[in-house]
Design an enzyme around this catalytic site. Sequence first.
Site, PDB file in Angstrom:
ATOM      1  N   LYS A  79       2.607  12.096  -2.754  1.00 48.85           N
ATOM      2  CA  LYS A  79       2.832  11.835  -1.323  1.00 48.85           C
ATOM      3  C   LYS A  79       3.654  12.950  -0.678  1.00 48.85           C
ATOM      4  O   LYS A  79       3.948  12.899   0.502  1.00 48.85           O
ATOM      5  CB  LYS A  79       3.563  10.501  -1.150  1.00 48.85           C
ATOM      6  CG  LYS A  79       2.715   9.279  -1.530  1.00 48.85           C
ATOM      7  CD  LYS A  79       3.484   8.008  -1.267  1.00 48.85           C
ATOM      8  CE  LYS A  79       2.871   6.793  -1.926  1.00 48.85           C
ATOM      9  NZ  LYS A  79       1.640   6.330  -1.298  1.00 48.85           N
ATOM     10  N   CYS A 135      -0.980  -2.790   0.707  1.00 46.02           N
ATOM     11  CA  CYS A 135      -0.230  -3.302  -0.472  1.00 46.02           C
ATOM     12  C   CYS A 135       1.034  -4.032  -0.034  1.00 46.02           C
ATOM     13  O   CYS A 135       2.084  -3.925  -0.703  1.00 46.02           O
ATOM     14  CB  CYS A 135       0.109  -2.188  -1.459  1.00 46.02           C
ATOM     15  SG  CYS A 135      -1.337  -1.375  -2.124  1.00 46.02           S
ATOM     16  N   ASP A 184      13.048   2.045  -3.528  1.00 47.69           N
ATOM     17  CA  ASP A 184      11.710   2.625  -3.535  1.00 47.69           C
ATOM     18  C   ASP A 184      11.684   3.676  -2.429  1.00 47.69           C
ATOM     19  O   ASP A 184      11.690   3.331  -1.236  1.00 47.69           O
ATOM     20  CB  ASP A 184      10.699   1.497  -3.276  1.00 47.69           C
ATOM     21  CG  ASP A 184       9.294   2.025  -3.040  1.00 47.69           C
ATOM     22  OD1 ASP A 184       9.091   3.248  -3.069  1.00 47.69           O
ATOM     23  OD2 ASP A 184       8.401   1.186  -2.816  1.00 47.69           O
ATOM     24  N   HIS A 191       6.486  -2.923  -0.518  1.00 52.49           N
ATOM     25  CA  HIS A 191       5.189  -2.582  -1.099  1.00 52.49           C
ATOM     26  C   HIS A 191       5.066  -3.410  -2.382  1.00 52.49           C
ATOM     27  O   HIS A 191       6.067  -3.705  -3.042  1.00 52.49           O
ATOM     28  CB  HIS A 191       5.203  -1.084  -1.420  1.00 52.49           C
ATOM     29  CG  HIS A 191       3.901  -0.522  -1.872  1.00 52.49           C
ATOM     30  ND1 HIS A 191       3.428  -0.687  -3.147  1.00 52.49           N
ATOM     31  CD2 HIS A 191       2.981   0.231  -1.226  1.00 52.49           C
ATOM     32  CE1 HIS A 191       2.273  -0.054  -3.277  1.00 52.49           C
ATOM     33  NE2 HIS A 191       1.974   0.508  -2.120  1.00 52.49           N
TER      34      HIS A 191
END
Length: 423
Positions: free
Chosen positions: A242, A381, A216, A138
Site C-alpha cells: 500500500k 472488509c 493497524d 478492518h
Amino acid sequence: MVRPRYDETVAVTPQAKLDARKLRADFPIFEQVIHGKPLAYLDSAVTSHKPRQVLDKLRTFYETSYANVHRGVYTLSERATEEYEGARDKVARFVNAPSSREIVFVRGATEGLNLVAYAWGLDNLGPGDVVLVTELEHHSNFVPWQYIAQRTGAAFRAIPLDEHGELRLDALDEVAGSDRVKVVAVNLVSNALGTINPVEALAPWAHERGAILVVDAAQAAPHHAVDVQALGCDFLAFSAHKMCGPTSVGALWGRLEILEAMAPFNLGGHMIRSVKLDKTTWGQVPAKFEAGTQPIAEAVGFGAAVDYLTAIGLDAIEEHERALAAVTLERLAEVPGVRLYGPPPERRAGIVSFNLEGVHPHDVAQVLDMDGVAIRAGHHCCQPLMAKLGVAATNRASFYLYSLPEEVDRLVVGVDKARTLFA
Ligand SMILES: Cc1ncc(COP(=O)(O)O)c(C=O)c1O
C-alpha cells in the site's frame, strides 16, 4: 448536470509541496489507457502502484545480490543478508522504532495482526478479560481478536462510533465497565471512511488499565509520518504494497520486551536456537518470528519504497491527499442523491466513501471504469461498519501521491453520469 471544473480546484496543486504530475512519470502503469482514457487510479487504499525506483531495485537485487539470507557464509549470501537487514533498518527509522530488532518482517498487516493475536493473545487472555476493538476496524484487526477471544474465553467488545464515523472516546469507560481490558486494537486511519483515530489519546487509557495497544497502520504508514514512540502503542502493523512497495511483505513493530516474552507464531527453519528430540529453544527477536525463507527481495523492495516516500516527504504526501479529499467531498456534495460518509476534511485522510441514492455501488464503479476511473465498491472488509451505516456497501475513492486534481473532476462527472443513466 455537473460540469468539469478542475481548473478552479487545481489551486491545490501550485501551492502544494508535492508535484504529483512530475511524480507520476515514475509510475509505468500510467503509460497506458483504459477504455481509451488515461488511467485515473482512485483505489490506492486497496493497493498502490509501484515507481521505477522500486521496480529497478527489485531487478538489480535479483540480478546482482540475490541469495538466501542468514544461512550462507559465502559472499553472495552475505551481500543479500546485508541488503535484507538494511531494509529492516530503513523500516525501523521510518516509524521511529527504538531498535531495528523490533521490526518483524511479515507478509503484510494481516499477518502482523494475526501474529499478535495468536502469539500474545493465546498466552495472555482468558475468562474475565476484555478485548476491545472498534466498530471501524478492518476485518484484519477484528476477526483475529474475535476468534482468539472466543478461543480463550475473553469478552470481545467494540468502541462505538458517532454520527461522523469517529470513535466515541466518551463511551470508553462504559464499554470497559469494571472489567479487565487486556487489549485495545484500533486502526490509525480507517480504510472505509478515512477517519484519523486518536491513538495518542487511547494509549494512556489502555495502559492505565494494564492493556496493550495494537495499532493497524495499514492506511496510515503510506500516507503520513508514523512515530511509534509518539503514538505510545505496543504493536503496529502495516503492508508494503500500500506504500509503493511489493506485495507479500509488511512490518510488525512491537516493543522489544513484549516480543521477547512472547511465544513464536510460525515454527520451522531459522527461528530456532537449538532443536533436540525432547526440546526446541527459540532464536532471538526478530528471527524468532521469521520462520522459513523470508520475503527477501520483497523486503529489499520495501526498503526502496521507504526511501522513495521519505525523499518525497510524508508531510507533503499527506497534505496533497487531504486537499484532494476536501475537494472531492465538496464536489460530490453537488451531485444530487450523493450521500457522503465519514468525518469532515480536517479530520480525515485521503479517502472518500459515498453512495448514490438508488444505484448499487458496483453499477457506479462500472460506469466510472468505462471512463478509465478506478474506484472501489464493496464493504471494504468492514462489515460491522457497513451494518452500523445501514448499507451493504459503499463507493470509495482513495488518493495517493500520484493522484491529480482532474481525476477528482472525472470522478464527479462520472458519478453524475451514473445518476442520469440509472435515474
Ligand atoms: C485498515 C486496514 N487494515 C488491514 C488491511 C490488510 O492489509 P493486507 O491485506 O495488506 O494484509 C487493510 C487492507 O486493505 C486495511 O485497509
